[in-house]
Design a protein around this motif. Structure first.
Motif, PDB file in Angstrom:
ATOM      1  N   GLY A 271     -15.525 -40.246  23.254  1.00 42.71           N
ATOM      2  CA  GLY A 271     -14.650 -39.917  24.371  1.00 42.71           C
ATOM      3  C   GLY A 271     -13.522 -40.931  24.399  1.00 42.71           C
ATOM      4  N   ALA A 272     -13.314 -41.588  25.542  1.00 41.64           N
ATOM      5  CA  ALA A 272     -12.273 -42.608  25.679  1.00 41.64           C
ATOM      6  C   ALA A 272     -12.822 -44.019  25.480  1.00 41.64           C
ATOM      7  CB  ALA A 272     -11.633 -42.496  27.057  1.00 41.64           C
ATOM      8  N   THR A 273     -14.106 -44.140  25.133  1.00 41.70           N
ATOM      9  CA  THR A 273     -14.743 -45.446  24.966  1.00 41.70           C
ATOM     10  C   THR A 273     -14.698 -45.882  23.511  1.00 41.70           C
ATOM     11  OG1 THR A 273     -16.225 -44.970  26.815  1.00 41.70           O
ATOM     12  CG2 THR A 273     -16.875 -46.738  25.332  1.00 41.70           C
ATOM     13  N   GLU A 274     -14.228 -47.111  23.276  1.00 39.00           N
ATOM     14  CA  GLU A 274     -14.151 -47.684  21.933  1.00 39.00           C
ATOM     15  C   GLU A 274     -15.300 -48.676  21.762  1.00 39.00           C
ATOM     16  OE1 GLU A 274     -11.139 -50.847  20.399  1.00 39.00           O
ATOM     17  OE2 GLU A 274     -10.198 -48.872  20.191  1.00 39.00           O
ATOM     18  N   LEU A 275     -16.154 -48.441  20.765  1.00 36.71           N
ATOM     19  CA  LEU A 275     -17.309 -49.297  20.514  1.00 36.71           C
ATOM     20  C   LEU A 275     -17.204 -49.956  19.148  1.00 36.71           C
ATOM     21  CD1 LEU A 275     -20.113 -46.806  21.617  1.00 36.71           C
ATOM     22  CD2 LEU A 275     -19.236 -48.722  22.943  1.00 36.71           C
ATOM     23  N   THR A 276     -17.670 -51.201  19.050  1.00 37.56           N
ATOM     24  CA  THR A 276     -17.789 -51.833  17.739  1.00 37.56           C
ATOM     25  C   THR A 276     -18.915 -51.134  16.984  1.00 37.56           C
ATOM     26  OG1 THR A 276     -19.407 -53.452  18.488  1.00 37.56           O
ATOM     27  CG2 THR A 276     -17.065 -54.070  18.665  1.00 37.56           C
ATOM     28  N   LEU A 277     -19.009 -51.379  15.688  1.00 36.09           N
ATOM     29  CA  LEU A 277     -20.105 -50.788  14.912  1.00 36.09           C
ATOM     30  C   LEU A 277     -21.444 -51.306  15.408  1.00 36.09           C
ATOM     31  CD1 LEU A 277     -18.634 -50.790  11.296  1.00 36.09           C
ATOM     32  CD2 LEU A 277     -18.519 -49.001  13.056  1.00 36.09           C
ATOM     33  N   ALA A 278     -21.507 -52.594  15.779  1.00 34.90           N
ATOM     34  CA  ALA A 278     -22.759 -53.167  16.295  1.00 34.90           C
ATOM     35  C   ALA A 278     -23.149 -52.516  17.621  1.00 34.90           C
ATOM     36  CB  ALA A 278     -22.620 -54.677  16.463  1.00 34.90           C
ATOM     37  N   ALA A 279     -22.179 -52.318  18.510  1.00 31.73           N
ATOM     38  CA  ALA A 279     -22.472 -51.666  19.791  1.00 31.73           C
ATOM     39  C   ALA A 279     -22.899 -50.215  19.588  1.00 31.73           C
ATOM     40  CB  ALA A 279     -21.254 -51.741  20.708  1.00 31.73           C
ATOM     41  N   THR A 280     -22.317 -49.556  18.603  1.00 29.12           N
ATOM     42  CA  THR A 280     -22.704 -48.177  18.295  1.00 29.12           C
ATOM     43  C   THR A 280     -24.140 -48.127  17.791  1.00 29.12           C
ATOM     44  OG1 THR A 280     -20.413 -47.662  17.730  1.00 29.12           O
ATOM     45  CG2 THR A 280     -22.094 -46.132  16.955  1.00 29.12           C
ATOM     46  N   ALA A 281     -24.524 -49.071  16.931  1.00 30.02           N
ATOM     47  CA  ALA A 281     -25.898 -49.132  16.431  1.00 30.02           C
ATOM     48  C   ALA A 281     -26.876 -49.390  17.568  1.00 30.02           C
ATOM     49  CB  ALA A 281     -26.020 -50.208  15.354  1.00 30.02           C
ATOM     50  N   THR A 282     -26.511 -50.279  18.492  1.00 26.18           N
ATOM     51  CA  THR A 282     -27.359 -50.563  19.653  1.00 26.18           C
ATOM     52  C   THR A 282     -27.524 -49.319  20.514  1.00 26.18           C
ATOM     53  OG1 THR A 282     -26.698 -52.885  19.654  1.00 26.18           O
ATOM     54  CG2 THR A 282     -27.582 -52.012  21.709  1.00 26.18           C
ATOM     55  N   LEU A 283     -26.433 -48.599  20.744  1.00 24.35           N
ATOM     56  CA  LEU A 283     -26.486 -47.360  21.516  1.00 24.35           C
ATOM     57  C   LEU A 283     -27.385 -46.338  20.831  1.00 24.35           C
ATOM     58  CD1 LEU A 283     -25.611 -45.454  23.781  1.00 24.35           C
ATOM     59  CD2 LEU A 283     -23.564 -44.923  22.408  1.00 24.35           C
ATOM     60  N   GLY A 284     -27.225 -46.203  19.517  1.00 23.00           N
ATOM     61  CA  GLY A 284     -28.064 -45.258  18.767  1.00 23.00           C
ATOM     62  C   GLY A 284     -29.539 -45.603  18.888  1.00 23.00           C
ATOM     63  N   SER A 285     -29.864 -46.876  18.763  1.00 25.81           N
ATOM     64  CA  SER A 285     -31.265 -47.313  18.895  1.00 25.81           C
ATOM     65  C   SER A 285     -31.794 -47.026  20.292  1.00 25.81           C
ATOM     66  CB  SER A 285     -31.394 -48.809  18.591  1.00 25.81           C
ATOM     67  OG  SER A 285     -31.079 -49.059  17.248  1.00 25.81           O
ATOM     68  N   ALA A 286     -30.974 -47.273  21.310  1.00 23.80           N
ATOM     69  CA  ALA A 286     -31.385 -47.009  22.700  1.00 23.80           C
ATOM     70  C   ALA A 286     -31.635 -45.515  22.918  1.00 23.80           C
ATOM     71  CB  ALA A 286     -30.331 -47.526  23.669  1.00 23.80           C
ATOM     72  N   LEU A 287     -30.794 -44.678  22.333  1.00 18.32           N
ATOM     73  CA  LEU A 287     -30.994 -43.237  22.458  1.00 18.32           C
ATOM     74  C   LEU A 287     -32.281 -42.791  21.777  1.00 18.32           C
ATOM     75  CD1 LEU A 287     -27.327 -42.012  21.914  1.00 18.32           C
ATOM     76  CD2 LEU A 287     -28.628 -41.974  24.058  1.00 18.32           C
ATOM     77  N   VAL A 288     -32.573 -43.349  20.625  1.00 12.74           N
ATOM     78  CA  VAL A 288     -33.832 -43.015  19.929  1.00 12.74           C
ATOM     79  C   VAL A 288     -35.021 -43.439  20.779  1.00 12.74           C
ATOM     80  CG1 VAL A 288     -35.248 -43.572  17.914  1.00 12.74           C
ATOM     81  CG2 VAL A 288     -32.827 -43.016  17.613  1.00 12.74           C
ATOM     82  N   GLN A 289     -34.939 -44.601  21.427  1.00 10.10           N
ATOM     83  CA  GLN A 289     -36.026 -45.095  22.271  1.00 10.10           C
ATOM     84  C   GLN A 289     -36.329 -44.131  23.423  1.00 10.10           C
ATOM     85  OE1 GLN A 289     -38.131 -47.791  21.860  1.00 10.10           O
ATOM     86  NE2 GLN A 289     -37.170 -47.755  19.848  1.00 10.10           N
ATOM     87  N   LEU A 290     -35.317 -43.410  23.875  1.00 12.19           N
ATOM     88  CA  LEU A 290     -35.531 -42.434  24.952  1.00 12.19           C
ATOM     89  C   LEU A 290     -36.488 -41.319  24.524  1.00 12.19           C
ATOM     90  CD1 LEU A 290     -31.919 -41.974  26.361  1.00 12.19           C
ATOM     91  CD2 LEU A 290     -33.830 -43.131  27.491  1.00 12.19           C
ATOM     92  N   THR A 291     -36.550 -41.058  23.231  1.00 11.89           N
ATOM     93  CA  THR A 291     -37.365 -39.949  22.757  1.00 11.89           C
ATOM     94  C   THR A 291     -38.798 -40.359  22.449  1.00 11.89           C
ATOM     95  OG1 THR A 291     -36.817 -40.303  20.411  1.00 11.89           O
ATOM     96  CG2 THR A 291     -35.317 -38.913  21.708  1.00 11.89           C
ATOM     97  N   LEU A 292     -39.083 -41.646  22.498  1.00 11.67           N
ATOM     98  CA  LEU A 292     -40.438 -42.132  22.149  1.00 11.67           C
ATOM     99  C   LEU A 292     -41.356 -42.122  23.339  1.00 11.67           C
ATOM    100  CD1 LEU A 292     -39.425 -45.098  19.833  1.00 11.67           C
ATOM    101  CD2 LEU A 292     -39.964 -42.749  19.200  1.00 11.67           C
TER     102      LEU A 292
END
Length: 93
Positions: free
Chosen positions: A72-93
């Protein structure tokens, strides 16, 4: 960056500059800073929301900003994107 990750600039752009393999920008169609922007294919992540890899490289100085991931309008570093991805995966566990 590995040699396999970079290709020559697209037609119309500065043939001396490198363009990442993931870039889908039609270089040479824009003037100035707009033509320095490398943008990847949009990835749908939610209804009407896309993530997109981007970075800019000044052809005169070689100065690089990014790569970043735009969601969207949010700019994330690659590290922040990886953290977000990991957090989203944790939601499914």
């Amino acid at each position: 960056m590995a040699e396999s990750d970079v290709r020559g600039a697209s037609s119309g752009g500065d043939s001396g500059s490198a363009c990442p393999r993931w870039c889908i920008t039609d270089h040479g169609a824009q003037q100035g800073e707009e033509d320095w922007l490398h943008v990847g294919e949009p990835l749908p992540v939610a209804d009407g929301l896309h993530a997109q890899l981007c970075m800019s490289v000044d052809p005169a100085t070689g100065r690089q900003e990014g790569p970043f991931v735009l969601i969207g309008a949010t700019e994330l570093t690659l590290a922040a994107t990886a953290t977000l991805g990991s957090a989203l995966v944790q939601l499914t566990l």
